[in-house]
Design a protein around this motif. Structure first.
Motif, PDB file in Angstrom:
ATOM      1  N   GLU A  97       0.835  -1.212   0.000  1.00 56.27           N
ATOM      2  CA  GLU A  97       0.000   0.000   0.000  1.00 56.27           C
ATOM      3  C   GLU A  97       0.863   1.252   0.000  1.00 56.27           C
ATOM      4  O   GLU A  97       0.581   2.208  -0.716  1.00 56.27           O
ATOM      5  N   GLU A  98       1.903   1.235   0.814  1.00 53.83           N
ATOM      6  CA  GLU A  98       2.791   2.390   0.885  1.00 53.83           C
ATOM      7  C   GLU A  98       3.480   2.629  -0.449  1.00 53.83           C
ATOM      8  O   GLU A  98       3.647   3.776  -0.879  1.00 53.83           O
ATOM      9  N   MET A 101       1.169   4.391  -2.720  1.00 54.34           N
ATOM     10  CA  MET A 101       0.938   5.801  -2.383  1.00 54.34           C
ATOM     11  C   MET A 101       2.156   6.672  -2.688  1.00 54.34           C
ATOM     12  O   MET A 101       2.028   7.894  -2.788  1.00 54.34           O
ATOM     13  N   ARG A 107      -4.945   7.254  -0.351  1.00 49.19           N
ATOM     14  CA  ARG A 107      -5.111   6.042   0.474  1.00 49.19           C
ATOM     15  C   ARG A 107      -6.241   5.170  -0.077  1.00 49.19           C
ATOM     16  O   ARG A 107      -6.116   3.959  -0.145  1.00 49.19           O
TER      17      ARG A 107
END
Length: 194
Positions: A97-98, A101, A107
């Protein structure tokens, strides 16, 4: 039959015939129930009175539940669905996920493009398990049922009087729904080829 052990052609053919006959033995009662659900007769019988859809679409078709029963089942089933989803979520690497992003994705975009596809098999599996557990949870349904009986209670009450075409029709719909859910679950668990 163990594939690494050599066997004669007669043995292989006999084994295949046995397996085919076994599955025919298992599916024959389901086919009989399905056939009688289309018979235009008040009682399941060998005399065919004609084809009808009345047991599926007519006024005798089953009712599918109550709000109270739905809420009670929801309270019971959410714990099981949460366990299935959280088990899959424990295997998730948050750095994915990071990484999504880092190029500027929000998010919610990262969750929609990374987390939800990872959780897709667990979500579908939890849905299938929730449906089957809810249908099987006869005790909660019996406790919460009011004057209007849901499907499981109605089927149980009518079965005491004997098999009817309405029960056969409901059984066919349940078999088809269960088979559909099983296929969805199987296809959801197949690894994606990228």
């Amino acid at each position: 039959m163990i594939p690494s052990i050599s066997s004669s052609r007669f043995y292989r053919v006999s084994y295949l015939c046995y397996v085919v006959l076994f599955f025919i033995f298992l599916i024959t009662p389901l086919l009989v129930v399905a056939a009688f659900s289309f018979n235009d007769s008040l009682f399941p019988s060998l005399r065919w009175n004609g084809f009808t859809w009345d047991w599926y679409l007519g006024e005798n078709a089953p009712r599918l539940g109550l709000v109270l029963v739905s809420l009670g089942q929801f309270a019971f089933i959410t714990t099981i669905a949460t366990l299935v989803i959280s088990t899959r979520l424990r295997k998730f690497d948050i750095t994915q996920e990071e990484a999504a992003m880092n190029p500027g994705a929000s998010r919610m975009t990262a969750i929609a493009t990374v987390t939800l596809p990872f959780l897709k098999p667990a979500l579908l599996g939890a849905g299938v398990v929730a449906f089957l557990m809810s249908f099987e949870n006869f005790n909660t349904t019996l406790m919460l049922a009011g004057s209007d009986t849901p499907l499981t209670i109605a089927m149980f009450d009518r079965l005491r009087e004997g098999s009817t075409p309405v029960l056969n029709a409901a059984s066919v719909l349940l078999m088809a729904g269960s088979a559909y859910l099983a296929l969805v679950s199987l296809f959801a668990q197949r690894p994606d080829k990228q």
